[in-house]
Design an enzyme around this catalytic site. Structure first.
Site, PDB file in Angstrom:
ATOM      1  N   GLU A 120       0.855  -1.045   0.264  1.00  0.00           N
ATOM      2  CA  GLU A 120       0.017  -0.139  -0.019  1.00  0.00           C
ATOM      3  C   GLU A 120       0.941   1.188   0.036  1.00  0.00           C
ATOM      4  O   GLU A 120       1.810   1.431   0.686  1.00  0.00           O
ATOM      5  CB  GLU A 120      -0.769  -0.182   1.314  1.00  0.00           C
ATOM      6  CG  GLU A 120      -1.736   1.350   1.348  1.00  0.00           C
ATOM      7  CD  GLU A 120      -2.622   1.833   0.168  1.00  0.00           C
ATOM      8  OE1 GLU A 120      -3.414   1.189  -0.085  1.00  0.00           O
ATOM      9  OE2 GLU A 120      -2.346   2.958  -0.147  1.00  0.00           O
TER      10      GLU A 120
ATOM     11  N   LEU B  94      -3.369   1.799   5.949  1.00  0.00           N
ATOM     12  CA  LEU B  94      -4.200   0.890   5.396  1.00  0.00           C
ATOM     13  C   LEU B  94      -5.683   1.704   5.491  1.00  0.00           C
ATOM     14  O   LEU B  94      -6.026   2.670   5.921  1.00  0.00           O
ATOM     15  CB  LEU B  94      -4.400  -0.055   6.242  1.00  0.00           C
ATOM     16  CG  LEU B  94      -2.913  -1.135   6.061  1.00  0.00           C
ATOM     17  CD1 LEU B  94      -2.637  -2.107   7.211  1.00  0.00           C
ATOM     18  CD2 LEU B  94      -2.501  -1.574   4.711  1.00  0.00           C
TER      19      LEU B  94
ATOM     20  N   LEU C  79     -24.566  14.932  -2.424  1.00  0.00           N
ATOM     21  CA  LEU C  79     -25.498  15.100  -1.513  1.00  0.00           C
ATOM     22  C   LEU C  79     -25.127  14.741  -0.167  1.00  0.00           C
ATOM     23  O   LEU C  79     -25.429  15.578   0.727  1.00  0.00           O
ATOM     24  CB  LEU C  79     -26.944  14.064  -1.970  1.00  0.00           C
ATOM     25  CG  LEU C  79     -27.244  14.329  -3.326  1.00  0.00           C
ATOM     26  CD1 LEU C  79     -28.470  13.371  -3.478  1.00  0.00           C
ATOM     27  CD2 LEU C  79     -27.781  15.864  -3.650  1.00  0.00           C
TER      28      LEU C  79
ATOM     29  N   HIS D 280     -18.762  -2.085   0.818  1.00  0.00           N
ATOM     30  CA  HIS D 280     -19.329  -3.698   1.303  1.00  0.00           C
ATOM     31  C   HIS D 280     -19.193  -4.297   0.276  1.00  0.00           C
ATOM     32  O   HIS D 280     -18.873  -5.599   0.150  1.00  0.00           O
ATOM     33  CB  HIS D 280     -20.476  -3.489   1.732  1.00  0.00           C
ATOM     34  CG  HIS D 280     -21.479  -2.449   1.371  1.00  0.00           C
ATOM     35  ND1 HIS D 280     -21.393  -0.972   1.514  1.00  0.00           N
ATOM     36  CD2 HIS D 280     -22.578  -2.710   0.372  1.00  0.00           C
ATOM     37  CE1 HIS D 280     -22.431  -0.632   0.793  1.00  0.00           C
ATOM     38  NE2 HIS D 280     -23.157  -1.577   0.043  1.00  0.00           N
TER      39      HIS D 280
ATOM     40  N   HIS E 118     -41.720  -3.273  19.758  1.00  0.00           N
ATOM     41  CA  HIS E 118     -42.593  -1.807  19.590  1.00  0.00           C
ATOM     42  C   HIS E 118     -41.983  -1.124  20.940  1.00  0.00           C
ATOM     43  O   HIS E 118     -41.772  -1.771  22.008  1.00  0.00           O
ATOM     44  CB  HIS E 118     -44.101  -2.105  19.831  1.00  0.00           C
ATOM     45  CG  HIS E 118     -44.795  -0.780  19.928  1.00  0.00           C
ATOM     46  ND1 HIS E 118     -45.244  -0.352  19.079  1.00  0.00           N
ATOM     47  CD2 HIS E 118     -45.364  -0.406  21.144  1.00  0.00           C
ATOM     48  CE1 HIS E 118     -45.675   0.984  19.516  1.00  0.00           C
ATOM     49  NE2 HIS E 118     -45.872   0.848  20.638  1.00  0.00           N
TER      50      HIS E 118
HETATM   51  P1  FAD Z   1      -9.630   2.050  -2.433  1.00  0.00           P
HETATM   52  O1  FAD Z   1     -10.364   2.120  -0.974  1.00  0.00           O
HETATM   53  O2  FAD Z   1      -9.627   2.993  -3.270  1.00  0.00           O
HETATM   54  O3  FAD Z   1      -7.926   1.381  -2.203  1.00  0.00           O
HETATM   55  C1  FAD Z   1      -7.385   1.376  -3.075  1.00  0.00           C
HETATM   56  C2  FAD Z   1      -5.792   1.358  -2.432  1.00  0.00           C
HETATM   57  O4  FAD Z   1      -4.723   0.975  -3.352  1.00  0.00           O
HETATM   58  C3  FAD Z   1      -5.462   2.772  -2.210  1.00  0.00           C
HETATM   59  O5  FAD Z   1      -5.376   2.923  -0.752  1.00  0.00           O
HETATM   60  C4  FAD Z   1      -4.226   3.456  -3.036  1.00  0.00           C
HETATM   61  O6  FAD Z   1      -3.436   4.025  -2.409  1.00  0.00           O
HETATM   62  C5  FAD Z   1      -3.738   1.892  -3.280  1.00  0.00           C
HETATM   63  N1  FAD Z   1      -2.938   1.920  -4.566  1.00  0.00           N
HETATM   64  C6  FAD Z   1      -3.242   2.294  -5.734  1.00  0.00           C
HETATM   65  N2  FAD Z   1      -2.292   1.753  -6.515  1.00  0.00           N
HETATM   66  C7  FAD Z   1      -1.257   1.120  -5.728  1.00  0.00           C
HETATM   67  C8  FAD Z   1      -0.086   0.874  -6.240  1.00  0.00           C
HETATM   68  N3  FAD Z   1       0.480   0.890  -7.504  1.00  0.00           N
HETATM   69  N4  FAD Z   1       0.591   0.254  -5.432  1.00  0.00           N
HETATM   70  C9  FAD Z   1       0.492   0.339  -3.810  1.00  0.00           C
HETATM   71  N5  FAD Z   1      -0.758   0.744  -3.580  1.00  0.00           N
HETATM   72  C10 FAD Z   1      -1.661   1.189  -4.467  1.00  0.00           C
HETATM   73  N6  FAD Z   1     -18.654   3.351   0.139  1.00  0.00           N
HETATM   74  C11 FAD Z   1     -19.513   2.777   0.773  1.00  0.00           C
HETATM   75  O7  FAD Z   1     -20.011   1.582   0.692  1.00  0.00           O
HETATM   76  N7  FAD Z   1     -20.190   3.494   1.786  1.00  0.00           N
HETATM   77  C12 FAD Z   1     -19.902   4.867   2.187  1.00  0.00           C
HETATM   78  O8  FAD Z   1     -20.386   5.351   2.938  1.00  0.00           O
HETATM   79  C13 FAD Z   1     -19.104   5.461   1.319  1.00  0.00           C
HETATM   80  N8  FAD Z   1     -18.768   6.592   1.204  1.00  0.00           N
HETATM   81  C14 FAD Z   1     -17.677   7.447   0.580  1.00  0.00           C
HETATM   82  C15 FAD Z   1     -17.478   8.567   0.726  1.00  0.00           C
HETATM   83  C16 FAD Z   1     -16.576   9.341  -0.084  1.00  0.00           C
HETATM   84  C17 FAD Z   1     -16.216  10.638  -0.136  1.00  0.00           C
HETATM   85  C18 FAD Z   1     -15.726   8.361  -1.405  1.00  0.00           C
HETATM   86  C19 FAD Z   1     -14.983   9.218  -2.068  1.00  0.00           C
HETATM   87  C20 FAD Z   1     -16.095   6.999  -1.536  1.00  0.00           C
HETATM   88  C21 FAD Z   1     -17.315   6.675  -0.625  1.00  0.00           C
HETATM   89  N9  FAD Z   1     -17.535   4.918  -0.708  1.00  0.00           N
HETATM   90  C22 FAD Z   1     -18.380   4.761   0.419  1.00  0.00           C
HETATM   91  C23 FAD Z   1     -16.738   4.145  -1.826  1.00  0.00           C
HETATM   92  C24 FAD Z   1     -15.693   3.475  -1.074  1.00  0.00           C
HETATM   93  O9  FAD Z   1     -14.832   4.296  -0.636  1.00  0.00           O
HETATM   94  C25 FAD Z   1     -15.085   2.360  -2.051  1.00  0.00           C
HETATM   95  O10 FAD Z   1     -15.930   1.721  -2.737  1.00  0.00           O
HETATM   96  C26 FAD Z   1     -14.056   1.609  -1.304  1.00  0.00           C
HETATM   97  O11 FAD Z   1     -12.848   2.496  -0.949  1.00  0.00           O
HETATM   98  C27 FAD Z   1     -13.339   0.758  -2.492  1.00  0.00           C
HETATM   99  O12 FAD Z   1     -12.384   0.039  -1.948  1.00  0.00           O
HETATM  100  P2  FAD Z   1     -11.079  -0.528  -3.012  1.00  0.00           P
HETATM  101  O13 FAD Z   1     -10.257  -1.282  -2.006  1.00  0.00           O
HETATM  102  O14 FAD Z   1     -11.442  -1.314  -3.952  1.00  0.00           O
HETATM  103  O15 FAD Z   1     -10.417   0.771  -3.419  1.00  0.00           O
END
Ligand code: FAD
Ligand code: NAD
Length: 471
Positions: free
Chosen positions: A36, A41, A190, A327, A450
């Site tokens: 990462e 994390l 929103l 999720h 309830h």
């Molecule tokens: P990410 O969480 O984006 O993680 C990917 C990670 O990979 C990052 O930390 C990045 O630094 C790392 N990375 C990328 N390339 C490399 C590389 N080459 N080498 C090493 N590390 C790397 N979802 C919900 O379900 N509920 C919510 O309430 C919600 N609220 C949100 C609010 C906001 C403002 C935003 C922007 C998103 C929200 N989401 C929410 C969406 C949710 O954050 C994402 O769906 C989720 O984080 C996806 O997880 P992921 O692990 O696929 O990607």
């Protein structure tokens, strides 16, 4: 550079997808490394997404309620002031507590954690540029790509995260802007628009479609939450497209066009939040070094077992297909490890809930009314308003309703759409019912305590095949 031992699994990305996969892999006895680059994390969700936004949503809601919603509750308050610095600190404390918690879980489950940026050197070897300088490399029998997504930029309006902001800037503004335009009336627009509107900004949401809420929200529910947000002070310009922006002046200017061909207009604001969607993030990953393709929307192409065309390289989460939800990423993480370890896994993509954490909340699972109509699927509707629910009434929080959609022949639940207090918790019951193929009668004949808000859920189910008692 040192050549590390071969691991069973190397995960690139420590977001929800990557960290959950790492823990699960550790639990299954696999030798696993997670790379990462962020320095913490939890990815977008924990650092700049779900968690910090919910902290600000919760605390801005309390602030707004104390300002506007105490008198009729018999609470006289004195001078109420916003301490934005302290509100931001509370958010940071929640975030750092949770991200450190994952480091602890990594240790507990024997996961190796490398802080750095991973790039494919070959189909089994990942080169890592370490955050602290230097380089290392890891070799994996299996590789999991979990690199997430980033905000989609708006051409001509460069992000500076102070005046033209993404959700990340919107989570750490140093002062409340006098005015804010939100481009895009989806979930981010929103939720973050609500935060700054409650704290005192004049917020205008400009949405290209004729409906707010982004993909998946039921039309009737979208109309209902729009009315409620308007009552709270947010302005909406629907069917309006932002065509260009100019940030050279003191205020940011936006040219907007009515989608129906009305007069073009110029809007201006102190701050502009661009919330027009997110796109997969795979920059610097070196996919070209191993011949992996992206589709036309930048998503890593995979099969139903999350395999790329190199079958030992899998991909899950925001950087591939499906809704960009934490999720969903988490479910895929568990399934992907099960495929690697046992050869089978499963995610039910028809039963993934969505929640928008405004006040009231909006939550849904399954199909909405417009989708059922478009697919020519017959359905019946059961509605129950929170104004007829005893707990909502005692809480003086009665806006919203539960809407159930069911098969007219079998009474099987097809979808549930809630706008109301605690909708995000209540939707778990609908999700379980849908997963188990419950009928609405199954739900309505299940005893609900309830007085609870969940009784509105039960009575909406009752209304599909009979009549609600209290409405
Ligand atoms: P990410 O969480 O984006 O993680 C990917 C990670 O990979 C990052 O930390 C990045 O630094 C790392 N990375 C990328 N390339 C490399 C590389 N080459 N080498 C090493 N590390 C790397 N979802 C919900 O379900 N509920 C919510 O309430 C919600 N609220 C949100 C609010 C906001 C403002 C935003 C922007 C998103 C929200 N989401 C929410 C969406 C949710 O954050 C994402 O769906 C989720 O984080 C996806 O997880 P992921 O692990 O696929 O990607
Ligand atoms: P979104 O796709 O939900 O909404 C973007 C909106 O912007 C759409 O309604 C679109 O019509 C509109 N739009 C696009 N271009 C426009 C233009 N030029 N002018 C006016 N309107 C325009 O995207 P988002 O709100 O940025 O969220 C991104 C992702 O993050 C989503 O997948 C969402 O599920 C996820 N997320 C989830 C939560 C949650 O679950 N509570 C919270 C935040 C983010």
């Amino acid at each position: 550079a040192s050549q590390a031992e071969e691991k069973d699994l190397v995960i690139i990305g420590g977001g929800v997808a990557g960290y959950v996969a790492a823990i699960k892999a550790g639990q299954e006895g696999l030798k696993v490394t997670c790379i990462e680059k962020r320095g913490a994390l939890g990815g977008t969700c924990l650092n700049v997404g779900c968690i910090p936004s919910k902290s600000l949503l919760n605390n801005s809601h309390m602030y707004h309620s104390i300002l506007h919603d105490t008198k009729n509750r018999g609470i006289d308050v004195g001078d109420v002031k916003l301490n934005l610095d302290a509100m931001m600190k509370a958010k940071d404390t929640s975030v750092s507590g949770l991200t450190k918690g994952i480091e602890f879980l990594f240790k507990k489950n024997g996961v190796e954690y490398i802080k750095g940026t991973g790039t494919f050197a070959s189909e089994n070897e990942i080169k890592v540029a370490l955050n602290d300088g230097g380089e290392t490399s890891v070799v994996g029998k299996n590789i999991l790509i979990a690199t997430g997504s980033e905000s989609t930029p708006f051409p001509g309006l460069e992000f500076d995260e102070e005046r033209v902001i993404t959700s990340t800037g919107a989570l750490s503004l140093k002062k409340v802007p006098e005015s804010m335009i939100v481009i895009g009336g989806g979930i981010i627009g929103l939720e973050m628009g609500s935060v700054w509107s409650r704290l005192g900004a004049k917020v205008t949401v400009v949405e290209f479609l004729n409906q707010i809420g982004g993909p998946g929200m039921d039309n009737e529910v979208a109309k209902s939450i729009q009315k409620l947000l308007k009552k709270q002070g947010m302005e909406f310009k629907l069917g309006t497209k932002v065509v260009s922006g100019d940030k050279t002046g003191e205020k940011i200017k936006l040219e907007v066009d009515s989608a129906k061909g009305g007069k073009p207009e110029t809007l201006d604001a102190e701050t502009v939040l661009v919330a027009i969607g997110r796109r997969p993030y795979t920059a610097g990953l070196g996919l070209e070094n191993i011949g992996l393709e992206l589709d036309d929307r930048g998503r890593v192409v995979i099969d139903s077992e999350y395999r790329t065309k190199h079958s030992h390289i899998r991909c899950i989460g925001d950087c591939t297909f499906g809704p960009m939800l934490a999720h969903k990423a988490e479910e895929e993480a568990v399934a992907a490890i099960e495929y690697i370890k046992k050869g089978y896994g499963h995610v039910n993509y028809g039963v993934i809930p969505s929640v928008m954490y405004t006040h009231p909340e909006v939550a849904w699972v399954g199909q909405n009314e417009q989708e059922l109509k478009a697919a020519n699927i017959p359905y019946k509707v059961g509605n129950f308003p929170f104004s007829a629910n005893s707990r909502a009434k005692t809480n003086l929080d009665t806006d919203g309703m539960v809407k159930m959609l069911a098969d007219p022949e079998t009474d099987r639940l097809l979808g549930c759409h809630i706008v109301g207090p605690n909708a995000g918790e209540m939707i778990a019951e609908a999700t379980l019912a849908l997963e188990y193929g419950a009928s609405c009668e199954d739900i309505a004949r299940t005893c609900h305590a309830h007085p609870t808000l969940a009784e509105a859920f039960k009575e909406a189910a009752m209304a599909t095949y009979s009549k609600a008692i209290h409405y």
